[in-house]
Design an enzyme around this catalytic site. Structure first.
Site, PDB file in Angstrom:
ATOM      1  N   ASP A  11      94.865 -15.629  59.379  1.00 25.88           N
ATOM      2  CA  ASP A  11      94.715 -16.244  60.462  1.00 25.88           C
ATOM      3  C   ASP A  11      94.947 -15.258  61.744  1.00 25.88           C
ATOM      4  OD1 ASP A  11      96.018 -19.377  61.451  1.00 25.88           O
ATOM      5  OD2 ASP A  11      95.588 -17.671  62.719  1.00 25.88           O
ATOM      6  N   ASP A 106      89.416 -18.631  64.038  1.00 23.17           N
ATOM      7  CA  ASP A 106      90.199 -17.259  63.898  1.00 23.17           C
ATOM      8  C   ASP A 106      90.885 -17.498  62.383  1.00 23.17           C
ATOM      9  OD1 ASP A 106      92.449 -19.361  64.331  1.00 23.17           O
ATOM     10  OD2 ASP A 106      93.829 -17.576  64.994  1.00 23.17           O
ATOM     11  N   GLU A 107      90.504 -18.194  61.408  1.00 28.29           N
ATOM     12  CA  GLU A 107      91.119 -18.559  60.460  1.00 28.29           C
ATOM     13  C   GLU A 107      90.300 -18.790  59.194  1.00 28.29           C
ATOM     14  OE1 GLU A 107      94.198 -22.097  58.785  1.00 28.29           O
ATOM     15  OE2 GLU A 107      93.332 -22.101  60.955  1.00 28.29           O
TER      16      GLU A 107
HETATM   17  P1  TTP Z   1      96.019 -20.801  65.910  1.00 28.17           P
HETATM   18  O1  TTP Z   1      95.550 -20.028  64.906  1.00 28.17           O
HETATM   19  O2  TTP Z   1      96.445 -22.209  65.725  1.00 28.17           O
HETATM   20  O3  TTP Z   1      97.000 -20.303  67.125  1.00 28.17           O
HETATM   21  P2  TTP Z   1      96.645 -18.706  67.618  1.00 28.17           P
HETATM   22  O4  TTP Z   1      95.940 -17.651  66.686  1.00 28.17           O
HETATM   23  O5  TTP Z   1      96.615 -18.836  69.174  1.00 28.17           O
HETATM   24  O6  TTP Z   1      98.272 -18.105  67.324  1.00 28.17           O
HETATM   25  P3  TTP Z   1      99.008 -17.924  65.843  1.00 28.17           P
HETATM   26  O7  TTP Z   1      99.477 -16.666  65.892  1.00 28.17           O
HETATM   27  O8  TTP Z   1     100.037 -19.003  65.696  1.00 28.17           O
HETATM   28  O9  TTP Z   1      97.765 -18.145  64.682  1.00 28.17           O
HETATM   29  O10 TTP Z   1      94.691 -21.289  66.806  1.00 28.17           O
HETATM   30  C1  TTP Z   1      93.608 -20.213  67.130  1.00 28.17           C
HETATM   31  C2  TTP Z   1      92.847 -20.278  68.305  1.00 28.17           C
HETATM   32  O11 TTP Z   1      92.427 -21.717  68.522  1.00 28.17           O
HETATM   33  C3  TTP Z   1      93.954 -20.291  69.522  1.00 28.17           C
HETATM   34  O12 TTP Z   1      94.186 -19.003  70.016  1.00 28.17           O
HETATM   35  C4  TTP Z   1      93.387 -21.227  70.761  1.00 28.17           C
HETATM   36  C5  TTP Z   1      92.652 -22.275  69.944  1.00 28.17           C
HETATM   37  N1  TTP Z   1      93.356 -23.496  69.659  1.00 28.17           N
HETATM   38  C6  TTP Z   1      93.211 -24.399  70.566  1.00 28.17           C
HETATM   39  O13 TTP Z   1      92.266 -24.419  71.735  1.00 28.17           O
HETATM   40  N2  TTP Z   1      94.045 -25.674  70.854  1.00 28.17           N
HETATM   41  C7  TTP Z   1      95.071 -25.875  69.965  1.00 28.17           C
HETATM   42  O14 TTP Z   1      95.577 -26.891  69.984  1.00 28.17           O
HETATM   43  C8  TTP Z   1      95.092 -24.997  69.006  1.00 28.17           C
HETATM   44  C9  TTP Z   1      96.174 -25.221  67.942  1.00 28.17           C
HETATM   45  C10 TTP Z   1      94.515 -23.667  68.868  1.00 28.17           C
HETATM   46 MG    MG Z   2      95.808 -17.951  64.718  1.00 26.72          MG
END
Ligand code: TTP
Ligand code: MG
Length: 397
Positions: A11, A106-107
């Site tokens: 992730d 992103d995962e």
């Molecule tokens: P995430 O992997 O949940 O968050 P992140 O990568 O920003 O942070 P983390 O380090 O905690 O993993 O989500 C990936 C992307 O998806 C995030 O950068 C933006 C988008 N996203 C949204 O647009 N709305 C949301 O509610 C979430 C959770 C994510």
């Molecule tokens: Mg992320």
């Protein structure tokens, strides 16, 4: 007994915000908040770790984020850019395993079972992936390693950002059991509330319950949750590769000249392909026929229909017409016959059935195909055979 697998969950860290910090060096080390505007009552998509210290998080109204972090740098969502980076990310992951299941932009899960010979230990694979992402995309990722999906996903989140955590069977009581039940992955809010009402707070609390009383209290989900609490999760990593074509080939034990034998082989192949397509919810437009004449001259012919289909009859008719084009006269011996269908659309995208088909007959045919598929799914591929195939087998005797 669980099969031994090695699964990674990756992730990206603060994905959208990290991309902006990468592309605008002046934003590095600063609270960056990416999301909808206050004017449009937008919400936060994500924010940099610097902004998280102020209590800002995803899905929070931007107006509230502004209150918590007035000096934050607020940016709009540049989705096109993030999708392009995501594509580059998945190209990197593909170098390390063919079994990749994307979960979001992103995962992803990667099953790297058996990849150790090629890339070293699972920890070394995870490190190499993290380094490739850093070197090529200038971004950081967190990776979890374990022997199933649930634990790998949990592990990737334990030391964010830039984390690398492995959960081994001996770590269960230490790492898994103190975590709150909200960390169970794949169970809904309702089930979580039910568990809360039973006074269960941690995953360890669930693990210590008796399975019988869990079944009585929360019903059919009890077994799954109980297994998770003991670190058991048999869900496989489901690779979604872009399927471009589905094909079948038959090499004859002795070279064939009889057209009927070729037609029977073709029908069997098309039936298998069509069934496979329906299972994947595909309809295809292009049918390619391949023949290998003895000793090894291979020729192909293709035909593109005016509409995509997953119907055995339509596909077989097209394949048979292609076969007729070869004018097999009974003198040329054929060693191999193969057929493939390509140019797929998803069945749900196809609103129209062929104008030339009787709608009622088409529905009937679809129902029949569905029933046949269901029987084959239960009893195996060879339980039902079309009359002409039985005839072929009879002829061969
Ligand atoms: P995430 O992997 O949940 O968050 P992140 O990568 O920003 O942070 P983390 O380090 O905690 O993993 O989500 C990936 C992307 O998806 C995030 O950068 C933006 C988008 N996203 C949204 O647009 N709305 C949301 O509610 C979430 C959770 C994510
Ligand atoms: Mg992320």
């Amino acid at each position: 007994m669980q099969s031994l697998r090695t699964i990674l969950h990756l992730d990206m860290d603060a994905f959208f915000a990290s991309i902006e910090q990468r592309d605008h060096p002046e934003l590095r080390g600063k609270p960056v908040i990416v999301g909808g505007s206050i004017k449009e009552r937008g919400v936060v998509a994500t924010c940099s770790y610097e902004a998280r210290r102020f209590g800002v998080h995803s899905a929070m109204p931007t107006v509230q984020a502004k209150r918590l972090c007035p000096n934050g740098i607020f940016l709009p969502v540049d989705r096109k850019k993030y999708v392009a980076v995501s594509k580059q990310l998945f190209r990197i992951l593909e170098r390390y395993s063919p079994v990749i299941e994307p979960l979001s932009i992103d995962e992803a899960f990667l099953d790297v079972t058996g990849c150790e010979k090629l890339f070293g230990s699972s920890r070394s694979i995870a490190l190499q992936i993290k380094q490739s992402i850093q070197r090529e995309l200038y971004l950081s990722a967190s990776v979890g390693i374990s022997y199933n999906k649930f634990l790998a996903k949990l592990a990737s989140d334990l030391k964010k950002p830039n984390g690398l955590v492995e959960i081994k069977p001996e770590d269960l009581t230490r790492i898994l059991h103190p975590l709150p039940i909200s960390r169970f992955w794949g169970i809904g809010k309702k089930t979580e509330e039910k568990l809360q009402r039973l006074g269960l707070r941690t995953i360890g609390d669930v693990a210590r319950m008796s399975i019988e009383s869990m079944r009585q209290r929360i019903g059919s989900l009890a077994d799954h949750i109980y297994q998770l609490s003991h670190g058991i999760d048999e869900r496989p990593v489901k690779a979604v590769r872009e399927v471009k074509s589905i094909s079948q080939e038959t090499t004859f034990a002795t070279d064939v000249t009889a057209i009927r034998v070729l037609e029977s082989a073709l029908l069997e192949q098309v039936t298998t392909i069509a069934r496979n397509m329906r299972r994947k919810q595909f309809a295809g437009k292009t049918i390619t026929l391949k023949l290998r004449f003895a000793p090894f001259q291979t020729v192909t012919k293709r035909h593109t229909l005016s509409f995509p289909t997953a119907d055995d009859h339509t596909l077989y008719a097209a394949a048979k017409q292609l076969l007729n084009h070869f004018e097999i006269s009974g003198t040329k011996a054929i060693r191999l016959i193969g057929v493939s269908v390509s140019q797929f659309s998803h069945i749900s995208d196809i609103q129209q059935i062929s104008l030339f088909e009787d709608i009622h007959a088409a529905t009937k045919k679809k129902e029949l195909a569905k029933a046949v598929d269901a029987i084959k799914d239960r009893f195996g591929e060879h339980i039902l055979t079309r009359a002409s195939l039985i005839q072929k087998e009879g002829q061969n005797e």
